[in-house]
Motif scaffolding. Structure first.
Motif, short mmCIF file in Angstrom:
data_model
loop_
_atom_site.label_atom_id
_atom_site.label_comp_id
_atom_site.label_asym_id
_atom_site.label_seq_id
_atom_site.Cartn_x
_atom_site.Cartn_y
_atom_site.Cartn_z
N ARG A 99 -22.66 -1.55 36.81
CA ARG A 99 -21.32 -1.66 36.22
C ARG A 99 -20.26 -1.07 37.15
O ARG A 99 -19.16 -1.61 37.28
CB ARG A 99 -21.29 -0.95 34.86
CG ARG A 99 -21.90 -1.77 33.72
CD ARG A 99 -21.57 -1.17 32.37
NE ARG A 99 -22.28 0.07 32.15
CZ ARG A 99 -23.46 0.17 31.53
NH1 ARG A 99 -24.06 -0.93 31.11
NH2 ARG A 99 -24.03 1.34 31.37
N VAL A 193 -32.61 -5.86 36.05
CA VAL A 193 -33.48 -6.42 35.01
C VAL A 193 -34.92 -6.51 35.52
O VAL A 193 -35.19 -7.25 36.48
CB VAL A 193 -32.99 -7.82 34.60
CG1 VAL A 193 -33.86 -8.37 33.47
CG2 VAL A 193 -31.53 -7.78 34.18
N GLU A 234 -28.30 -14.76 31.64
CA GLU A 234 -26.97 -14.33 31.21
C GLU A 234 -27.06 -13.36 30.03
O GLU A 234 -26.34 -12.36 29.97
CB GLU A 234 -26.11 -15.54 30.86
CG GLU A 234 -25.75 -16.39 32.07
CD GLU A 234 -24.95 -17.60 31.69
OE1 GLU A 234 -24.71 -17.82 30.47
OE2 GLU A 234 -24.54 -18.35 32.61
N ARG A 235 -27.94 -13.67 29.10
CA ARG A 235 -28.09 -12.81 27.93
C ARG A 235 -28.57 -11.40 28.32
O ARG A 235 -28.03 -10.40 27.85
CB ARG A 235 -29.09 -13.43 26.94
CG ARG A 235 -29.26 -12.60 25.67
CD ARG A 235 -30.17 -13.30 24.68
NE ARG A 235 -31.53 -13.50 25.22
CZ ARG A 235 -32.00 -14.67 25.65
NH1 ARG A 235 -31.26 -15.77 25.60
NH2 ARG A 235 -33.23 -14.76 26.13
N ARG A 236 -29.55 -11.34 29.24
CA ARG A 236 -30.05 -10.03 29.67
C ARG A 236 -28.98 -9.24 30.40
O ARG A 236 -28.87 -8.02 30.20
CB ARG A 236 -31.29 -10.22 30.54
CG ARG A 236 -32.51 -10.73 29.79
CD ARG A 236 -33.77 -10.63 30.60
NE ARG A 236 -33.76 -11.51 31.75
CZ ARG A 236 -34.14 -12.79 31.71
NH1 ARG A 236 -34.53 -13.34 30.57
NH2 ARG A 236 -34.11 -13.55 32.79
N ARG A 238 -25.72 -9.51 30.00
CA ARG A 238 -24.70 -9.06 29.02
C ARG A 238 -25.20 -7.87 28.23
O ARG A 238 -24.44 -6.93 27.92
CB ARG A 238 -24.32 -10.20 28.09
CG ARG A 238 -23.52 -11.32 28.76
CD ARG A 238 -23.06 -12.36 27.76
NE ARG A 238 -22.27 -13.40 28.39
CZ ARG A 238 -22.71 -14.64 28.60
NH1 ARG A 238 -23.95 -14.97 28.22
NH2 ARG A 238 -21.94 -15.53 29.18
N GLU A 239 -26.49 -7.90 27.86
CA GLU A 239 -27.04 -6.79 27.09
C GLU A 239 -27.01 -5.48 27.87
O GLU A 239 -26.76 -4.42 27.31
CB GLU A 239 -28.48 -7.11 26.69
CG GLU A 239 -28.61 -8.20 25.62
CD GLU A 239 -30.04 -8.65 25.41
OE1 GLU A 239 -30.92 -8.22 26.20
OE2 GLU A 239 -30.29 -9.42 24.47
N LEU A 240 -27.28 -5.59 29.18
CA LEU A 240 -27.36 -4.38 30.00
C LEU A 240 -26.02 -3.94 30.59
O LEU A 240 -25.78 -2.74 30.77
CB LEU A 240 -28.34 -4.61 31.16
CG LEU A 240 -29.82 -4.67 30.78
CD1 LEU A 240 -30.65 -5.17 31.94
CD2 LEU A 240 -30.30 -3.27 30.36
N GLY A 242 -22.73 -5.68 29.81
CA GLY A 242 -21.53 -6.09 29.10
C GLY A 242 -20.87 -4.97 28.31
O GLY A 242 -21.42 -3.91 28.12
#
Length: 242
Positions: A99, A193, A234-236, A238-240, A242
């Motif tokens: 991030r 990830v 994309e989902r992984r 965003r989870e980590l 976002g």
């Protein structure tokens, strides 16, 4: 040594044509490392060959290598078997570090994901519309096969090669170059990830569906298969992040 037929290598080591030659050269060498074109412990092409492929002077290349040495990414070895080698990479970054990297570079995660999706969707739809030659279809099958046989340590590189090949087969060097650049940034984030056997198996099945849709000249099926393939990553992220 990096094979000249590697599509990721071709995209990364293409001639530097614009901008600050030193900065672009550093970015290209970093892309080679982050995309796994030159993995940890491996040697970059010889200085003369690499400078020629990048279209820069050997002085510029040496300065770029010195900058990466100071940052700990590469090391130079002397002697008959010497050269420039990729150093052991740092530990897997934490979500906080990823991030921070996004923030420091002024990059929005959603912007990056949308750009990648747009490029890759455009590539597979274009291929499905125009069709593939037999040799091109066989090449995609081989790329998907290599990824399916790769272990976790080499999977991301093989996956990247598969996707860059899709872009290259459109005939657009700009698309291939843009996808190479965005994949470098995505791969850096994906290092956060951990890979799983189930995830690798799912990704392999999605690769096969993409190839089948393109071979069958079905643009909607190609778009759908590519979308399903990108959804999980994309989902992984965003989870980590976002």
């Amino acid at each position: 040594m990096v094979p000249t037929c590697d599509p990721a290598a071709e995209a990364v080591f293409r001639p530097v044509q614009a901008g600050n030659a030193l900065e672009v050269t550093v970015e290209r060498l970093m892309s080679a490392i982050r995309l796994g074109v030159v993995p940890a412990g491996a040697r970059f092409p010889a200085e003369r060959d690499l400078a020629a492929r990048l279209g820069v002077s050997r002085i510029t290349l040496r300065e770029a290598i010195r900058l990466l040495q100071r940052q700990g990414y590469v090391e130079s070895r002397r002697g008959r078997s010497g050269g420039t080698f990729v150093a052991e990479l740092p530990p897997r970054p934490t979500p906080e570090e990823a991030r921070r990297e996004l923030s420091e570079t002024g990059t929005a995660l959603e912007d990056l994901l949308a750009f990648r999706r747009g490029l890759e969707t455009g590539a597979v739809v274009r291929l499905a519309e125009t069709g593939l030659t037999g040799a091109q279809g066989d090449l995609l099958d081989r790329r998907a096969g290599v990824a399916s046989e790769a272990g976790a340590a080499d999977y991301r590189r093989c996956d990247t090669v598969f996707h860059i090949t899709l872009a290259q087969l459109t005939g657009s060097t700009r698309m291939a170059a843009a996808l190479t650049d965005v994949r470098m940034r995505i791969n850096q984030l994906m290092d956060v990830v951990p890979l799983s056997e189930a995830g690798l198996a799912a990704s392999d099945g999605e690769h096969r569906r993409i190839v089948r849709a393109v071979r069958e000249r079905d643009p909607e099926a190609a778009r759908r298969a590519l979308g399903e393939h990108l959804d999980g990553a994309e989902r992984r992220l965003r989870e980590l992040l976002g």
